[in-house]
Design a protein around this motif. Structure first.
Motif, PDB file in Angstrom:
ATOM      1  N   UNK A 141      -5.410 -17.026  20.915  1.00  0.00           N
ATOM      2  CA  UNK A 141      -6.254 -15.847  21.037  1.00  0.00           C
ATOM      3  C   UNK A 141      -7.640 -16.109  20.483  1.00  0.00           C
ATOM      4  N   UNK A 142      -8.105 -15.226  19.606  1.00  0.00           N
ATOM      5  CA  UNK A 142      -9.421 -15.370  19.007  1.00  0.00           C
ATOM      6  C   UNK A 142      -9.359 -16.069  17.653  1.00  0.00           C
ATOM      7  N   UNK A 143      -8.277 -16.807  17.420  1.00  0.00           N
ATOM      8  CA  UNK A 143      -8.081 -17.497  16.152  1.00  0.00           C
ATOM      9  C   UNK A 143      -7.981 -18.994  16.366  1.00  0.00           C
ATOM     10  N   UNK A 144      -8.671 -19.757  15.520  1.00  0.00           N
ATOM     11  CA  UNK A 144      -8.493 -21.197  15.458  1.00  0.00           C
ATOM     12  C   UNK A 144      -7.703 -21.511  14.198  1.00  0.00           C
ATOM     13  N   UNK A 145      -6.721 -22.393  14.321  1.00  0.00           N
ATOM     14  CA  UNK A 145      -5.963 -22.837  13.159  1.00  0.00           C
ATOM     15  C   UNK A 145      -6.438 -24.231  12.773  1.00  0.00           C
ATOM     16  N   UNK A 146      -6.733 -24.403  11.473  1.00  0.00           N
ATOM     17  CA  UNK A 146      -7.165 -25.681  10.914  1.00  0.00           C
ATOM     18  C   UNK A 146      -6.175 -26.076   9.838  1.00  0.00           C
ATOM     19  N   UNK A 147      -5.975 -27.372   9.661  1.00  0.00           N
ATOM     20  CA  UNK A 147      -5.065 -27.796   8.605  1.00  0.00           C
ATOM     21  C   UNK A 147      -5.596 -29.054   7.933  1.00  0.00           C
ATOM     22  N   UNK A 148      -5.134 -29.283   6.712  1.00  0.00           N
ATOM     23  CA  UNK A 148      -5.545 -30.464   5.970  1.00  0.00           C
ATOM     24  C   UNK A 148      -4.813 -30.532   4.655  1.00  0.00           C
ATOM     25  N   UNK A 163      -9.116 -17.803   6.403  1.00  0.00           N
ATOM     26  CA  UNK A 163      -8.180 -17.255   5.425  1.00  0.00           C
ATOM     27  C   UNK A 163      -6.986 -18.203   5.328  1.00  0.00           C
ATOM     28  N   UNK A 164      -6.575 -18.494   4.117  1.00  0.00           N
ATOM     29  CA  UNK A 164      -5.431 -19.377   3.887  1.00  0.00           C
ATOM     30  C   UNK A 164      -4.138 -18.670   4.251  1.00  0.00           C
ATOM     31  N   UNK A 165      -3.290 -19.367   4.988  1.00  0.00           N
ATOM     32  CA  UNK A 165      -1.986 -18.808   5.367  1.00  0.00           C
ATOM     33  C   UNK A 165      -0.982 -19.143   4.274  1.00  0.00           C
ATOM     34  N   UNK A 214       1.097 -24.469  16.755  1.00  0.00           N
ATOM     35  CA  UNK A 214      -0.035 -24.198  17.651  1.00  0.00           C
ATOM     36  C   UNK A 214      -0.981 -25.393  17.683  1.00  0.00           C
ATOM     37  N   UNK A 215      -1.263 -25.965  16.510  1.00  0.00           N
ATOM     38  CA  UNK A 215      -2.147 -27.133  16.444  1.00  0.00           C
ATOM     39  C   UNK A 215      -1.516 -28.308  17.183  1.00  0.00           C
ATOM     40  N   UNK A 244       2.116 -29.427   0.464  1.00  0.00           N
ATOM     41  CA  UNK A 244       1.009 -30.378   0.371  1.00  0.00           C
ATOM     42  C   UNK A 244      -0.035 -30.160   1.452  1.00  0.00           C
ATOM     43  N   UNK A 245       0.237 -29.215   2.352  1.00  0.00           N
ATOM     44  CA  UNK A 245      -0.658 -28.956   3.490  1.00  0.00           C
ATOM     45  C   UNK A 245      -1.214 -27.542   3.411  1.00  0.00           C
ATOM     46  N   UNK A 246      -2.539 -27.445   3.563  1.00  0.00           N
ATOM     47  CA  UNK A 246      -3.178 -26.134   3.658  1.00  0.00           C
ATOM     48  C   UNK A 246      -3.444 -25.828   5.124  1.00  0.00           C
ATOM     49  N   UNK A 247      -3.086 -24.628   5.546  1.00  0.00           N
ATOM     50  CA  UNK A 247      -3.341 -24.195   6.917  1.00  0.00           C
ATOM     51  C   UNK A 247      -4.232 -22.961   6.855  1.00  0.00           C
ATOM     52  N   UNK A 248      -5.307 -22.997   7.625  1.00  0.00           N
ATOM     53  CA  UNK A 248      -6.273 -21.909   7.625  1.00  0.00           C
ATOM     54  C   UNK A 248      -6.292 -21.186   8.961  1.00  0.00           C
TER      55      UNK A 248
END
Length: 223
Positions: free
Chosen positions: A54-61, A110-112, A124-125, A147-151
């Motif tokens: 949708x209108x959301x991008x998911x980023x991780x690191x 925003x952090x999930x 999704x990624x 150990x993983x942050x998903x935004x």
């Protein structure tokens, strides 16, 4: 999304649009984004994979990543994506250009925290980069998730910019005996290379075939 001055196209605005369909077509064709943000007046631009829903991008690191920490704090960010479709060779040095498709998107992340939402976002990624892979692999353990942050990066506004076609020379230069035109470029996948420690009789996944179709423009793929 209502555009403001930060997403208004000033240079060659006729190549740009705020239409959501145009923005998503480019976001879905690519998977590598460059995330720009500032920390104490020092700008940073970090490349990262993403997935769109949708209108959301998911980023991780990594949970230790500075980008993840800063974006989790809600600092304003700009996410850009670009695909180069060709080098445009004009008769004059001044009018050389590129054919490209690009997006600049603005928002905050925003952090999930919820484990279920985190797993869903990682899927999704994964599907955005290589659809079907998530179902084949061992899924993240609880420790790996910690150990993983998903935004979750909500697109507050975005603009797309596209250049296509031949060079635009000055009228007098069309008489010059200089080759002009377009050198098409595209990102292509090659034949998959199996890991040397792959177990015997493990078949090559079907989703690896024709993977590079995603990078083509709609008018090239017949879609």
């Amino acid at each position: 999304m209502i555009p403001t001055t930060r997403s208004t196209l000033r240079r060659l605005p006729e190549r740009g649009t705020h239409e959501w369909t145009a923005v998503t077509e480019i976001l879905d064709a690519a998977f590598l984004a460059f995330v720009g943000f500032a920390v104490e007046h020092q700008p940073f631009v970090i490349p990262t994979l993403y997935g769109r829903e949708g209108e959301t991008l998911y980023l991780h690191g990594s949970a230790a990543s500075r980008m993840m920490r800063e974006l989790s704090a809600g600092v304003p960010a700009c996410v850009t994506v670009a695909l180069v479709d060709g080098i445009v060779l004009a008769r004059s040095a001044f009018h050389h250009s590129m054919n490209y498709r690009s997006v600049a998107a603005f928002g905050t992340a925003k952090k999930i925290e919820d484990v279920g939402q985190k797993r869903a976002a990682l899927k999704v990624i994964s599907d955005h980069v290589l659809a079907g892979r998530w179902e084949d692999v061992r899924l993240p353990t609880e420790q790996e998730l910690k150990a993983t942050t998903v935004l979750e990066f909500v697109l507050e506004e975005a603009s797309a910019k596209v250049r296509t076609g031949p060079p635009s020379d000055d009228e007098a230069d069309y008489e010059l005996s200089v080759w002009a035109g377009v050198l098409p470029l595209a990102l292509h996948s090659s034949a998959p290379e199996a890991d040397g420690r792959l177990r015997a009789h493990v078949p090559e996944p079907a989703y690896l075939a024709n993977y590079d179709r995603r990078f083509r423009r709609a008018d090239e793929s017949g879609e």
